[in-house]
Scaffold this motif. Structure first.
Motif, mmCIF file in Angstrom:
data_model
loop_
_atom_site.group_PDB
_atom_site.id
_atom_site.type_symbol
_atom_site.label_atom_id
_atom_site.label_comp_id
_atom_site.label_asym_id
_atom_site.label_seq_id
_atom_site.Cartn_x
_atom_site.Cartn_y
_atom_site.Cartn_z
ATOM 1 N N ALA A 21 0.873 -1.205 -0.089
ATOM 2 C CA ALA A 21 0.014 -0.001 0.069
ATOM 3 C C ALA A 21 0.935 1.344 -0.037
ATOM 4 O O ALA A 21 0.381 2.126 -0.753
ATOM 5 C CB ALA A 21 -1.055 -0.007 1.197
ATOM 6 N N ASP A 22 1.952 1.241 0.722
ATOM 7 C CA ASP A 22 2.896 2.430 0.669
ATOM 8 C C ASP A 22 3.538 2.597 -0.578
ATOM 9 O O ASP A 22 3.656 3.815 -0.973
ATOM 10 C CB ASP A 22 3.846 2.238 2.076
ATOM 11 C CG ASP A 22 3.368 2.154 3.056
ATOM 12 O OD1 ASP A 22 2.233 2.749 3.276
ATOM 13 O OD2 ASP A 22 3.853 1.680 4.273
ATOM 14 N N VAL A 23 3.964 1.580 -1.255
ATOM 15 C CA VAL A 23 4.768 1.643 -2.471
ATOM 16 C C VAL A 23 3.577 2.137 -3.638
ATOM 17 O O VAL A 23 4.157 3.072 -4.174
ATOM 18 C CB VAL A 23 5.309 0.042 -2.969
ATOM 19 C CG1 VAL A 23 5.625 0.057 -4.265
ATOM 20 C CG2 VAL A 23 6.462 -0.303 -1.923
ATOM 21 N N LEU A 24 2.425 1.420 -3.555
ATOM 22 C CA LEU A 24 1.487 2.139 -4.573
ATOM 23 C C LEU A 24 1.115 3.521 -4.179
ATOM 24 O O LEU A 24 0.978 4.404 -5.410
ATOM 25 C CB LEU A 24 0.122 1.184 -4.487
ATOM 26 C CG LEU A 24 0.470 -0.512 -4.825
ATOM 27 C CD1 LEU A 24 -0.900 -1.241 -4.661
ATOM 28 C CD2 LEU A 24 0.779 -0.255 -6.260
ATOM 29 N N HIS A 25 0.933 3.879 -3.267
ATOM 30 C CA HIS A 25 0.832 5.543 -2.726
ATOM 31 C C HIS A 25 1.795 6.075 -3.351
ATOM 32 O O HIS A 25 1.541 7.132 -3.871
ATOM 33 C CB HIS A 25 0.501 5.416 -1.121
ATOM 34 C CG HIS A 25 0.492 6.876 -0.764
ATOM 35 N ND1 HIS A 25 -0.455 7.848 -1.069
ATOM 36 C CD2 HIS A 25 1.506 7.953 -0.440
ATOM 37 C CE1 HIS A 25 -0.175 8.995 -0.809
ATOM 38 N NE2 HIS A 25 0.929 9.026 -0.060
ATOM 39 N N ALA A 26 2.937 5.874 -3.164
ATOM 40 C CA ALA A 26 4.085 6.596 -3.507
ATOM 41 C C ALA A 26 4.055 6.788 -5.100
ATOM 42 O O ALA A 26 4.543 7.731 -5.686
ATOM 43 C CB ALA A 26 5.386 5.924 -3.008
ATOM 44 N N LEU A 27 3.784 5.628 -5.648
ATOM 45 C CA LEU A 27 3.964 5.601 -7.201
ATOM 46 C C LEU A 27 2.673 6.002 -7.833
ATOM 47 O O LEU A 27 2.526 6.547 -8.933
ATOM 48 C CB LEU A 27 3.754 3.945 -7.615
ATOM 49 C CG LEU A 27 5.235 3.258 -7.456
ATOM 50 C CD1 LEU A 27 5.224 1.810 -7.749
ATOM 51 C CD2 LEU A 27 6.650 3.846 -8.080
ATOM 52 N N ALA A 28 1.685 6.400 -6.939
ATOM 53 C CA ALA A 28 0.451 7.093 -7.610
ATOM 54 C C ALA A 28 0.788 8.538 -8.076
ATOM 55 O O ALA A 28 -0.202 9.031 -8.905
ATOM 56 C CB ALA A 28 -0.781 6.749 -6.615
ATOM 57 N N ASP A 29 1.670 9.153 -7.315
ATOM 58 C CA ASP A 29 1.766 10.610 -7.780
ATOM 59 C C ASP A 29 2.483 10.772 -9.163
ATOM 60 O O ASP A 29 3.696 10.199 -9.284
ATOM 61 C CB ASP A 29 2.333 11.538 -6.461
ATOM 62 C CG ASP A 29 2.647 12.823 -6.800
ATOM 63 O OD1 ASP A 29 1.653 13.808 -6.339
ATOM 64 O OD2 ASP A 29 3.709 13.025 -7.266
ATOM 65 N N PRO A 30 2.084 11.597 -9.871
ATOM 66 C CA PRO A 30 3.005 11.903 -11.285
ATOM 67 C C PRO A 30 4.406 12.314 -10.952
ATOM 68 O O PRO A 30 5.165 11.828 -11.637
ATOM 69 C CB PRO A 30 2.118 12.989 -11.944
ATOM 70 C CG PRO A 30 0.753 12.891 -11.315
ATOM 71 C CD PRO A 30 0.979 12.294 -9.959
ATOM 72 N N MET A 31 4.621 13.216 -10.181
ATOM 73 C CA MET A 31 6.039 13.692 -10.031
ATOM 74 C C MET A 31 6.809 12.466 -9.398
ATOM 75 O O MET A 31 7.983 12.371 -9.695
ATOM 76 C CB MET A 31 5.982 15.175 -8.811
ATOM 77 C CG MET A 31 5.536 15.993 -9.388
ATOM 78 S SD MET A 31 6.263 16.528 -11.116
ATOM 79 C CE MET A 31 5.075 16.372 -12.150
ATOM 80 N N ARG A 32 6.320 11.922 -8.183
ATOM 81 C CA ARG A 32 7.317 10.673 -7.710
ATOM 82 C C ARG A 32 7.297 9.568 -8.928
ATOM 83 O O ARG A 32 8.325 9.045 -8.920
ATOM 84 C CB ARG A 32 6.504 10.110 -6.634
ATOM 85 C CG ARG A 32 6.333 11.090 -5.468
ATOM 86 C CD ARG A 32 6.096 10.535 -4.055
ATOM 87 N NE ARG A 32 4.612 10.005 -3.977
ATOM 88 C CZ ARG A 32 3.563 10.891 -3.448
ATOM 89 N NH1 ARG A 32 4.231 12.204 -3.194
ATOM 90 N NH2 ARG A 32 2.608 10.417 -3.173
ATOM 91 N N LEU A 33 6.483 9.227 -9.608
ATOM 92 C CA LEU A 33 6.492 8.596 -10.810
ATOM 93 C C LEU A 33 7.499 9.088 -11.616
ATOM 94 O O LEU A 33 8.384 8.039 -12.216
ATOM 95 C CB LEU A 33 5.159 8.195 -11.751
ATOM 96 C CG LEU A 33 5.162 7.135 -12.591
ATOM 97 C CD1 LEU A 33 5.551 5.830 -11.906
ATOM 98 C CD2 LEU A 33 3.892 6.910 -13.293
ATOM 99 N N ARG A 34 7.512 10.105 -12.037
ATOM 100 C CA ARG A 34 8.730 10.810 -12.735
ATOM 101 C C ARG A 34 10.102 10.540 -12.401
ATOM 102 O O ARG A 34 11.068 10.299 -12.954
ATOM 103 C CB ARG A 34 8.626 12.328 -12.940
ATOM 104 C CG ARG A 34 9.355 13.031 -13.847
ATOM 105 C CD ARG A 34 9.327 14.406 -14.048
ATOM 106 N NE ARG A 34 8.002 14.577 -14.853
ATOM 107 C CZ ARG A 34 7.652 15.896 -15.193
ATOM 108 N NH1 ARG A 34 8.499 16.757 -15.429
ATOM 109 N NH2 ARG A 34 6.836 16.158 -16.175
ATOM 110 N N VAL A 35 10.012 10.697 -10.843
ATOM 111 C CA VAL A 35 11.541 10.387 -10.226
ATOM 112 C C VAL A 35 11.691 8.884 -10.373
ATOM 113 O O VAL A 35 13.051 8.572 -10.760
ATOM 114 C CB VAL A 35 11.302 10.492 -8.634
ATOM 115 C CG1 VAL A 35 12.692 10.060 -8.007
ATOM 116 C CG2 VAL A 35 11.054 12.029 -8.633
#
Length: 118
Positions: A21-35
């Motif tokens: 759940a924490d990993v998916l939450h982190a990856l759900a944000d476009p800026m974090r996905l860009r990182v």
């Protein structure tokens, strides 16, 4: 979460503490996905400024912190530079195929909608 032992060490979740759940939450944000995409392309440690984000420095710092605290990336200091790398081995062992699937989907989305599409 592992506790830093020195002033220049950062806390990271131990392997067994990383939660989907924490990993998916982190990856759900476009800026974090860009990182994450930028780190995957780099394939090695890079400093924070190597991944350009169209946000303020404080917002960028927040995104890197969320990624670190979720277990997606590992951060360490090299002199005054904060270095970042994907925890690919940990993520692949815990959630086989997840990171590759997310990166492939992000690549397809970028091709379909353009580089600035979030």
């Amino acid at each position: 979460m592992t506790t830093p032992t020195g002033a220049r060490e950062l806390a990271h979740p131990a392997y067994e503490e990383i939660r989907l759940a924490d990993v998916l939450h982190a990856l759900a944000d476009p800026m974090r996905l860009r990182v994450v995409c930028g780190l995957a392309v780099a394939g090695t440690e890079v400093n924070c400024s190597a991944v350009e984000l169209p946000v303020s420095k404080s917002t960028s710092t927040h995104h890197f912190r969320v990624l670190r605290e979720s277990g997606v990336i590992r951060q360490s200091y090299r002199g005054t530079a904060k270095m970042n790398e994907l925890r690919r081995d940990d993520l692949d062992a815990l959630f086989p195929g997840l990171l590759d699937t997310v990166l492939a989907a992000a690549h397809r989305q970028k091709a379909r909608l353009g580089p600035d599409a979030g």
